[in-house]
Write a protein that holds these residues in place. Structure first.
Motif, PDB file in Angstrom:
ATOM      1  N   TYR A   1     -10.274   2.772  18.373  1.00 42.09           N
ATOM      2  CA  TYR A   1     -10.533   3.287  19.715  1.00 42.09           C
ATOM      3  C   TYR A   1     -10.425   4.813  19.746  1.00 42.09           C
ATOM      4  N   ILE A   2      -9.362   5.356  19.176  1.00 41.13           N
ATOM      5  CA  ILE A   2      -9.159   6.805  19.191  1.00 41.13           C
ATOM      6  C   ILE A   2     -10.273   7.512  18.418  1.00 41.13           C
ATOM      7  N   GLU A   3     -10.699   6.896  17.326  1.00 39.62           N
ATOM      8  CA  GLU A   3     -11.797   7.461  16.545  1.00 39.62           C
ATOM      9  C   GLU A   3     -13.101   7.453  17.343  1.00 39.62           C
ATOM     10  N   ASP A   4     -13.357   6.364  18.055  1.00 38.92           N
ATOM     11  CA  ASP A   4     -14.580   6.268  18.860  1.00 38.92           C
ATOM     12  C   ASP A   4     -14.565   7.271  20.009  1.00 38.92           C
ATOM     13  N   VAL A   5     -13.403   7.494  20.606  1.00 39.39           N
ATOM     14  CA  VAL A   5     -13.284   8.493  21.677  1.00 39.39           C
ATOM     15  C   VAL A   5     -13.616   9.880  21.149  1.00 39.39           C
ATOM     16  N   LYS A   6     -13.132  10.188  19.957  1.00 37.58           N
ATOM     17  CA  LYS A   6     -13.398  11.505  19.364  1.00 37.58           C
ATOM     18  C   LYS A   6     -14.881  11.667  19.034  1.00 37.58           C
ATOM     19  N   ARG A   7     -15.539  10.565  18.672  1.00 42.51           N
ATOM     20  CA  ARG A   7     -16.963  10.625  18.310  1.00 42.51           C
ATOM     21  C   ARG A   7     -17.876  10.717  19.532  1.00 42.51           C
ATOM     22  N   ASN A   8     -17.348  10.396  20.702  1.00 41.91           N
ATOM     23  CA  ASN A   8     -18.155  10.394  21.926  1.00 41.91           C
ATOM     24  C   ASN A   8     -17.522  11.271  23.001  1.00 41.91           C
ATOM     25  N   PRO A   9     -17.426  12.575  22.752  1.00 41.05           N
ATOM     26  CA  PRO A   9     -16.765  13.461  23.716  1.00 41.05           C
ATOM     27  C   PRO A   9     -17.474  13.514  25.061  1.00 41.05           C
ATOM     28  N   HIS A  10     -18.793  13.196  25.091  1.00 45.53           N
ATOM     29  CA  HIS A  10     -19.543  13.240  26.348  1.00 45.53           C
ATOM     30  C   HIS A  10     -19.068  12.190  27.348  1.00 45.53           C
ATOM     31  N   MET A  11     -18.329  11.167  26.879  1.00 45.39           N
ATOM     32  CA  MET A  11     -17.855  10.129  27.790  1.00 45.39           C
ATOM     33  C   MET A  11     -16.633  10.587  28.580  1.00 45.39           C
ATOM     34  N   GLY A  12     -15.980  11.646  28.117  1.00 43.07           N
ATOM     35  CA  GLY A  12     -14.912  12.257  28.903  1.00 43.07           C
ATOM     36  C   GLY A  12     -13.573  11.548  28.873  1.00 43.07           C
ATOM     37  N   PHE A  13     -13.140  11.077  27.700  1.00 39.66           N
ATOM     38  CA  PHE A  13     -11.817  10.468  27.556  1.00 39.66           C
ATOM     39  C   PHE A  13     -10.925  11.384  26.725  1.00 39.66           C
ATOM     40  N   THR A  14      -9.704  11.554  27.171  1.00 45.56           N
ATOM     41  CA  THR A  14      -8.696  12.296  26.411  1.00 45.56           C
ATOM     42  C   THR A  14      -7.505  11.384  26.154  1.00 45.56           C
ATOM     43  N   VAL A  15      -7.204  11.138  24.892  1.00 46.87           N
ATOM     44  CA  VAL A  15      -6.055  10.310  24.530  1.00 46.87           C
ATOM     45  C   VAL A  15      -4.831  11.221  24.473  1.00 46.87           C
ATOM     46  N   ASP A  16      -3.913  11.029  25.438  1.00 50.18           N
ATOM     47  CA  ASP A  16      -2.717  11.867  25.503  1.00 50.18           C
ATOM     48  C   ASP A  16      -1.707  11.513  24.420  1.00 50.18           C
ATOM     49  N   GLY A  17      -1.786  10.301  23.903  1.00 48.07           N
ATOM     50  CA  GLY A  17      -0.843   9.862  22.885  1.00 48.07           C
ATOM     51  C   GLY A  17      -0.821   8.353  22.808  1.00 48.07           C
ATOM     52  N   TYR A  18       0.084   7.833  21.990  1.00 43.98           N
ATOM     53  CA  TYR A  18       0.171   6.383  21.813  1.00 43.98           C
ATOM     54  C   TYR A  18       1.621   5.928  21.931  1.00 43.98           C
ATOM     55  N   VAL A  19       1.775   4.658  22.279  1.00 47.42           N
ATOM     56  CA  VAL A  19       3.088   4.023  22.377  1.00 47.42           C
ATOM     57  C   VAL A  19       3.137   2.899  21.359  1.00 47.42           C
ATOM     58  N   SER A  20       4.145   2.919  20.507  1.00 47.88           N
ATOM     59  CA  SER A  20       4.224   1.900  19.462  1.00 47.88           C
ATOM     60  C   SER A  20       5.620   1.875  18.867  1.00 47.88           C
ATOM     61  N   GLU A  21       5.930   0.766  18.207  1.00 45.96           N
ATOM     62  CA  GLU A  21       7.185   0.676  17.475  1.00 45.96           C
ATOM     63  C   GLU A  21       7.110   1.475  16.175  1.00 45.96           C
ATOM     64  N   ASP A  22       5.887   1.688  15.696  1.00 50.43           N
ATOM     65  CA  ASP A  22       5.691   2.383  14.412  1.00 50.43           C
ATOM     66  C   ASP A  22       5.222   3.813  14.650  1.00 50.43           C
ATOM     67  N   ASN A  23       5.525   4.671  13.691  1.00 42.89           N
ATOM     68  CA  ASN A  23       5.120   6.067  13.765  1.00 42.89           C
ATOM     69  C   ASN A  23       3.876   6.281  12.906  1.00 42.89           C
ATOM     70  N   CYS A  24       2.764   6.696  13.533  1.00 42.29           N
ATOM     71  CA  CYS A  24       1.503   6.942  12.823  1.00 42.29           C
ATOM     72  C   CYS A  24       0.998   8.328  13.207  1.00 42.29           C
ATOM     73  N   PRO A  25       1.384   9.350  12.468  1.00 46.00           N
ATOM     74  CA  PRO A  25       1.029  10.732  12.820  1.00 46.00           C
ATOM     75  C   PRO A  25      -0.473  10.964  12.971  1.00 46.00           C
ATOM     76  N   GLU A  26      -1.293  10.205  12.215  1.00 47.94           N
ATOM     77  CA  GLU A  26      -2.749  10.414  12.272  1.00 47.94           C
ATOM     78  C   GLU A  26      -3.345  10.032  13.635  1.00 47.94           C
ATOM     79  N   LEU A  27      -2.576   9.284  14.457  1.00 47.68           N
ATOM     80  CA  LEU A  27      -3.058   8.894  15.782  1.00 47.68           C
ATOM     81  C   LEU A  27      -2.798   9.966  16.837  1.00 47.68           C
ATOM     82  N   GLY A  28      -2.012  10.957  16.494  1.00 49.62           N
ATOM     83  CA  GLY A  28      -1.671  11.984  17.469  1.00 49.62           C
ATOM     84  C   GLY A  28      -0.204  11.910  17.849  1.00 49.62           C
TER      85      GLY A  28
END
Length: 463
Positions: A162-189
């Motif tokens: 999902y985050i990758e698709d949002v980055k590929r389609n900036p014209h759709m106007g979504f900004t991912v502020d961050g993620y919530v998870s039990e695991d730490n994945c720095p590549e997600l932001g």
């Protein structure tokens, strides 16, 4: 903030449609009486207030119909093609209804030409404005304005996707502020917290939407995520863990408390769309038969002179709902006993010299216009295969028989993208499935133009 902006945009969109439709009335009168007829005296339609009142009431009513047809909302997910067709249909029915009303109330002074121009200008003005508005919004969204702020719940495969698709389609106007998870994945932001901290995360920032991208082993958290989103008043969307198996536009049926996701619903399941497509097939095949009749006569004479045998090659193919039919082509090969199972290639030794010529320019396919007229085929659709290949490929290629949900076509999305003749059947099926799931009237028009301007010539060599 995004909701306030969207309400403002929707309001401006509605108001501008009203003004443009009303303006189209004035433009139609000027064109009809002053430009076309050179009229210089007083015009009833311009001087009588009752006609202006009718025009304004009509414009307001049309905009109301637009509203109930779902034409006012975010452009993020809507296709311009389907929106344009809806507007054309509503405007067409509207003008016909207006004409009928004028007859009923004895407004006999009106001009049919002016009404046609009214319909034409209202379409032109509204569609031009909406096209411009889409382009403008896409431009500003790419610059970082009019953004929808999203928090992703999860850190697995679908969160990454999902985050990758949002980055590929900036014209759709979504900004991912961050993620919530039990695991730490720095590549997600930025990691905003754990599942238990979701409520504090949503209370502590302006969030327009939560996207739940939980993996199968995290499904136990779903109720907690849904409850938290509802409690904090934030909209929530769910990426199901079977996302990869769902078609582009699924439908949901309800049986009591049970929701059923129809995995193979297509736009052509709609009776109206099927009628429109069939109408285009009938009208298009009749016109094309007339236009190509000299070429077909030339091909028939050439086939007769090139080698012994019939002019037409009739072969059993598998059509819609796996129903077999006889497909017609101009014969391009010498008579052998392998036509029902042989897979032709560019260097097929069975081809005649004239046969390779008509195959290179797709002239051999022209008799299939009669298959379209008969109802066995469509102008646009997946190419039909012989039963031998269907029985073989259905065991090896997933979703292969999904192609049989629609009429096969003379040309198709796979063919105009270079997948014809001796090419990858897996790739062809992929393109065919995409076409079936994303069908629209405008997609068919696009494929017809792509076929006419470059899609008829292939890579076959003339022997």
């Amino acid at each position: 903030m995004i909701r306030k902006n969207q309400r403002l945009i929707n309001g401006l969109n509605l108001l501008s449609d009203l003004i443009l439709i009303f303006t189209a009335y004035f433009a139609a009168l000027l064109t009809k009486f002053f430009l076309l007829e050179g009229h210089s005296g007083p015009i009833v339609w311009l001087n009588e207030p009752v006609y202006w009142a009718v025009a304004f009431a009509y414009s307001a009513l049309l905009v109301l119909v637009y509203f109930f047809a779902g034409l006012y909302g975010s452009y993020r997910f809507k296709q311009m093609g389907s929106e344009a067709l809806t507007i054309l249909l509503i405007n067409g029915v509207g003008v016909l209804s207006l004409m009928a009303l004028m007859y009923l109330v004895r407004m006999s002074e009106f001009s049919r030409v002016a009404l046609f121009l009214f319909w034409l200008y209202s379409n032109l003005f509204v569609l031009s404005k909406r096209t411009f508005a889409r382009a403008l919004l896409r431009h500003y969204r790419k610059l970082g304005y009019n953004q929808k702020h999203v928090v992703v719940v999860g850190s697995g495969h679908f969160a990454h996707q999902y985050i990758e698709d949002v980055k590929r389609n900036p014209h759709m106007g979504f900004t991912v502020d961050g993620y919530v998870s039990e695991d730490n994945c720095p590549e997600l932001g930025q990691r905003l917290g754990t599942f238990d901290e979701l409520e504090q995360v949503l209370d502590g920032r302006l969030v327009d939407e939560v996207v739940a991208a939980l993996e199968p082993d995290e499904i136990g958290y779903m109720k907690q995520v849904l409850t938290t989103a509802d409690k904090t008043g934030v909209r929530i969307s769910i990426i199901p863990f079977y996302n990869d198996y769902i078609p582009s536009y699924p439908t949901i049926d309800v049986v009591g408390r049970t929701k059923l996701i129809n995995m193979r619903t297509t736009p052509l399941d709609n009776v109206m769309w099927r009628m429109i497509k069939r109408g285009m097939d009938v009208a298009g095949s009749l016109v094309l038969i007339l236009l190509t009749s000299p070429i077909m006569l030339f091909a028939a004479i050439g086939v007769r002179l090139s080698s012994p045998g019939p002019i037409l090659f009739k072969q059993e193919r598998v059509g819609r709902n796996k129903k077999p039919f006889r497909m017609w082509k101009f014969r391009s090969m010498r008579i052998t006993g392998t036509e029902d199972t042989g897979w032709s290639t560019s260097a097929d030794p069975r081809k005649t010299k004239f046969g390779s010529f008509i195959r290179k320019y797709s002239i051999d396919e022209l008799p299939q216009f009669f298959n379209v007229l008969k109802g066995d085929m469509s102008l646009i659709g997946p190419r039909p295969e012989v039963p031998f290949h269907v029985n073989h490929f259905k065991e090896e290629i997933p979703l292969y028989l999904v192609r049989q949900q629609v009429r096969p076509g003379i040309t198709g999305w796979a063919q105009v993208n270079g997948l014809r003749g001796d090419t990858s059947i897996e790739k062809r099926v992929e393109y065919d499935i995409w076409y079936i799931e994303n069908w629209s009237f405008w997609l068919d028009i696009k494929i017809l133009f792509m076929t006419a301007f470059g899609g008829m010539k292939n890579d076959e060599k003339i022997v």
